[in-house]
Scaffold this motif. Sequence first.
Motif, PDB file in Angstrom:
ATOM      1  N   TYR A 206       0.829  -1.203   0.000  1.00  0.00           N
ATOM      2  CA  TYR A 206       0.000   0.000   0.000  1.00  0.00           C
ATOM      3  C   TYR A 206       0.867   1.257   0.000  1.00  0.00           C
ATOM      4  O   TYR A 206       0.525   2.264  -0.626  1.00  0.00           O
ATOM      5  N   SER A 207       2.013   1.195   0.720  1.00  0.00           N
ATOM      6  CA  SER A 207       2.891   2.366   0.749  1.00  0.00           C
ATOM      7  C   SER A 207       3.513   2.639  -0.614  1.00  0.00           C
ATOM      8  O   SER A 207       3.900   3.772  -0.916  1.00  0.00           O
ATOM      9  N   GLN A 208       3.607   1.587  -1.440  1.00  0.00           N
ATOM     10  CA  GLN A 208       4.156   1.750  -2.784  1.00  0.00           C
ATOM     11  C   GLN A 208       3.083   2.073  -3.818  1.00  0.00           C
ATOM     12  O   GLN A 208       3.380   2.145  -5.012  1.00  0.00           O
ATOM     13  N   GLY A 209       1.831   2.224  -3.351  1.00  0.00           N
ATOM     14  CA  GLY A 209       0.757   2.619  -4.253  1.00  0.00           C
ATOM     15  C   GLY A 209      -0.017   1.472  -4.844  1.00  0.00           C
ATOM     16  O   GLY A 209      -0.924   1.687  -5.673  1.00  0.00           O
ATOM     17  N   ASN A 210       0.292   0.238  -4.427  1.00  0.00           N
ATOM     18  CA  ASN A 210      -0.457  -0.920  -4.942  1.00  0.00           C
ATOM     19  C   ASN A 210      -1.681  -1.148  -4.061  1.00  0.00           C
ATOM     20  O   ASN A 210      -1.708  -2.040  -3.213  1.00  0.00           O
TER      21      ASN A 210
ATOM     22  N   GLU B 269      -9.536  -8.030  12.470  1.00  0.00           N
ATOM     23  CA  GLU B 269     -10.005  -6.641  12.595  1.00  0.00           C
ATOM     24  C   GLU B 269      -8.919  -5.663  12.162  1.00  0.00           C
ATOM     25  O   GLU B 269      -9.207  -4.670  11.482  1.00  0.00           O
ATOM     26  N   LEU B 270      -7.672  -5.944  12.558  1.00  0.00           N
ATOM     27  CA  LEU B 270      -6.566  -5.081  12.146  1.00  0.00           C
ATOM     28  C   LEU B 270      -6.394  -5.115  10.633  1.00  0.00           C
ATOM     29  O   LEU B 270      -6.180  -4.085   9.995  1.00  0.00           O
ATOM     30  N   GLY B 271      -6.501  -6.322  10.059  1.00  0.00           N
ATOM     31  CA  GLY B 271      -6.399  -6.448   8.608  1.00  0.00           C
ATOM     32  C   GLY B 271      -7.516  -5.704   7.894  1.00  0.00           C
ATOM     33  O   GLY B 271      -7.286  -5.050   6.868  1.00  0.00           O
ATOM     34  N   ALA B 272      -8.741  -5.799   8.449  1.00  0.00           N
ATOM     35  CA  ALA B 272      -9.869  -5.082   7.845  1.00  0.00           C
ATOM     36  C   ALA B 272      -9.645  -3.571   7.919  1.00  0.00           C
ATOM     37  O   ALA B 272      -9.951  -2.837   6.971  1.00  0.00           O
ATOM     38  N   ALA B 273      -9.079  -3.111   9.053  1.00  0.00           N
ATOM     39  CA  ALA B 273      -8.810  -1.675   9.192  1.00  0.00           C
ATOM     40  C   ALA B 273      -7.751  -1.216   8.184  1.00  0.00           C
ATOM     41  O   ALA B 273      -7.884  -0.146   7.575  1.00  0.00           O
ATOM     42  N   ILE B 274      -6.721  -2.035   7.989  1.00  0.00           N
ATOM     43  CA  ILE B 274      -5.669  -1.671   7.026  1.00  0.00           C
ATOM     44  C   ILE B 274      -6.226  -1.695   5.606  1.00  0.00           C
ATOM     45  O   ILE B 274      -5.908  -0.825   4.787  1.00  0.00           O
ATOM     46  N   SER B 275      -7.073  -2.694   5.293  1.00  0.00           N
ATOM     47  CA  SER B 275      -7.683  -2.751   3.959  1.00  0.00           C
ATOM     48  C   SER B 275      -8.570  -1.536   3.714  1.00  0.00           C
ATOM     49  O   SER B 275      -8.558  -0.949   2.620  1.00  0.00           O
ATOM     50  N   TYR B 276      -9.334  -1.174   4.750  1.00  0.00           N
ATOM     51  CA  TYR B 276     -10.179   0.017   4.616  1.00  0.00           C
ATOM     52  C   TYR B 276      -9.325   1.266   4.410  1.00  0.00           C
ATOM     53  O   TYR B 276      -9.639   2.125   3.582  1.00  0.00           O
ATOM     54  N   MET B 277      -8.216   1.337   5.160  1.00  0.00           N
ATOM     55  CA  MET B 277      -7.314   2.473   5.005  1.00  0.00           C
ATOM     56  C   MET B 277      -6.763   2.537   3.585  1.00  0.00           C
ATOM     57  O   MET B 277      -6.656   3.617   2.994  1.00  0.00           O
ATOM     58  N   SER B 278      -6.430   1.367   3.022  1.00  0.00           N
ATOM     59  CA  SER B 278      -5.883   1.357   1.660  1.00  0.00           C
ATOM     60  C   SER B 278      -6.920   1.843   0.643  1.00  0.00           C
ATOM     61  O   SER B 278      -6.582   2.556  -0.306  1.00  0.00           O
TER      62      SER B 278
ATOM     63  N   GLU C  55      -9.342   3.944   1.288  1.00  0.00           N
ATOM     64  CA  GLU C  55      -9.468   5.386   1.453  1.00  0.00           C
ATOM     65  C   GLU C  55      -8.266   6.114   0.844  1.00  0.00           C
ATOM     66  O   GLU C  55      -8.421   7.181   0.227  1.00  0.00           O
ATOM     67  N   LEU C  56      -7.073   5.521   1.000  1.00  0.00           N
ATOM     68  CA  LEU C  56      -5.892   6.113   0.381  1.00  0.00           C
ATOM     69  C   LEU C  56      -5.993   6.091  -1.142  1.00  0.00           C
ATOM     70  O   LEU C  56      -5.561   7.024  -1.816  1.00  0.00           O
TER      71      LEU C  56
ATOM     72  N   LEU D 116      -8.264   8.799  -2.055  1.00  0.00           N
ATOM     73  CA  LEU D 116      -7.563  10.070  -1.897  1.00  0.00           C
ATOM     74  C   LEU D 116      -6.581  10.285  -3.047  1.00  0.00           C
ATOM     75  O   LEU D 116      -6.454  11.402  -3.571  1.00  0.00           O
ATOM     76  N   ASP D 117      -5.896   9.208  -3.422  1.00  0.00           N
ATOM     77  CA  ASP D 117      -4.944   9.310  -4.522  1.00  0.00           C
ATOM     78  C   ASP D 117      -5.658   9.676  -5.823  1.00  0.00           C
ATOM     79  O   ASP D 117      -5.205  10.542  -6.584  1.00  0.00           O
ATOM     80  N   ASP D 118      -6.805   8.984  -6.056  1.00  0.00           N
ATOM     81  CA  ASP D 118      -7.590   9.309  -7.260  1.00  0.00           C
ATOM     82  C   ASP D 118      -8.098  10.738  -7.209  1.00  0.00           C
ATOM     83  O   ASP D 118      -8.090  11.451  -8.222  1.00  0.00           O
ATOM     84  N   TYR D 119      -8.535  11.138  -6.005  1.00  0.00           N
ATOM     85  CA  TYR D 119      -9.043  12.510  -5.861  1.00  0.00           C
ATOM     86  C   TYR D 119      -7.946  13.530  -6.137  1.00  0.00           C
ATOM     87  O   TYR D 119      -8.162  14.539  -6.801  1.00  0.00           O
ATOM     88  N   GLN D 120      -6.746  13.261  -5.621  1.00  0.00           N
ATOM     89  CA  GLN D 120      -5.649  14.199  -5.840  1.00  0.00           C
ATOM     90  C   GLN D 120      -5.311  14.316  -7.326  1.00  0.00           C
ATOM     91  O   GLN D 120      -5.048  15.412  -7.829  1.00  0.00           O
TER      92      GLN D 120
END
Length: 473
Positions: A211-215, A230-239, A241-242, A245-249
């Motif tokens: 995710y940090s590399q944009g994938n 739950e942690l994995g679901a939170a990270i997936s949700y974060m990705s 949203e990122l 955000l990337d598309d929006y930018q």
Amino acid sequence: MVHTVRKTLWLRLITCYMAAVVLVFVLVNTYGRSLLEQRIIEESKSKLAEEADFIVSEYLSIFGDSTKTTDELMMQLNSISKFLGIRTWIVNDIGRIIIDSSDKPSARDRNVSDLYPGLLNTGFTANVFVAEVFTEPMLALTRPISYNYDVNGYIILFTSYKAIQNSTDVYLEVINTCFLIFLSILLLIFLYIYLITLVPLRRLTKAAREYSQGNYNYALVLKGLNDYKELGAAISYMSKELSKLDDYQKKFVANISHDFRSPLTSIKGFAEAIKDGTIPRQQQDKYLDIILFETERLNKLTSNLLELNRFETKAALLDITSFDINSVIKKTAASFEGSCREKKISINLLFSSKELYVNADMDKIQQVLYNLIDNAIKFSHNNSNIKISSEEKGEKVFISVKDYGIGIPRDSLNRIWERFFKTDASRGKDKRGTGLGLSITKEIIQAHNENITVVSTEGVGSEFTFSLPKAEL
């Protein structure tokens, strides 16, 4: 990083395991051994006391019965001693040993005080060692023998201290064997903990790197503990949203570039043409008006961006007051008199009461009304109507702006609140729009903790409705 996490986790688990092993082993074989030995000594003491009482009551009537001989008693005590694994001394009142149940070597006819002073004191004596009689330390219990209320002698029972130590060693061997079995089970438990924590951590680390590399399309699948899921679901949700955000930018930069480039190109082109004389002097006023128009367009775009940024950073503080919403609607609608005259559009105001007070930021609500009425005029046909109404329902006041224009395509309804979004029809009709008006409108209404909705049919028209809290007068 995965290797580092694995190494660190493994070292910590091994350290905890070894610490637990050493701690329990030392505790069992020191303090535990001492407690166990003390417990066996207490049991031996209790057993000696019982045997002493039994022997005194059953066999030592010799002191009051002259018909019994010491040889007869010797045989009886010898049998008991062999059966119980103890050694028995019968001592007369002056301390001479008259019976010794063992003859290897016998202490018969010896004085107890000479062999071990103080042994005739009634009670339990630990670690008794008489080199002339015993080959090892003994535990001794001394009891007086009374007849007709007189002390006529003593009975002393001995048991091997080494036998107690041997019993302690046997018990400890069993305990240590069980401990080794427990350690094996504990090792398996630690390995299981290691596996159920490391595998999810490796997957989480890999996902974070992807995710940090944009994938953002990397699929993160976790099994096992719910905490990791739950942690994995939170990270997936974060990705996700990122990714948004990337598309929006990207869209933001593209839209900003497009909306700024067009007026800047016009301004630059006409300014250069005026400067080098390409445009005749008599036509310069016309093109200067175009430059002013494009400058105003840039100014409006910049103002809208700043407005959105204030809401995004929570810097747009609301000045809540009580005011008559009907009066604000009238004033705002009157400001569009020129635009309505050009398109021959009439605005109809429908109020449920003459005055209707709300609690809100008047300037911000006026901006909402301005954006909605401006949109309604832009996308209405010539010679059409626009209806603006206010209605009180319970603790809320609902304001509606309805036009009978081109409407909004169904596939665009969910996107009209996005920044810079314009429908294809909008881009054709509205050259001046920035695509930010409805975004600002929604931000203002949400800042009031209220809602705004839209109902639209393509080719029929659109109706925007928002709510405000009614003021209590």
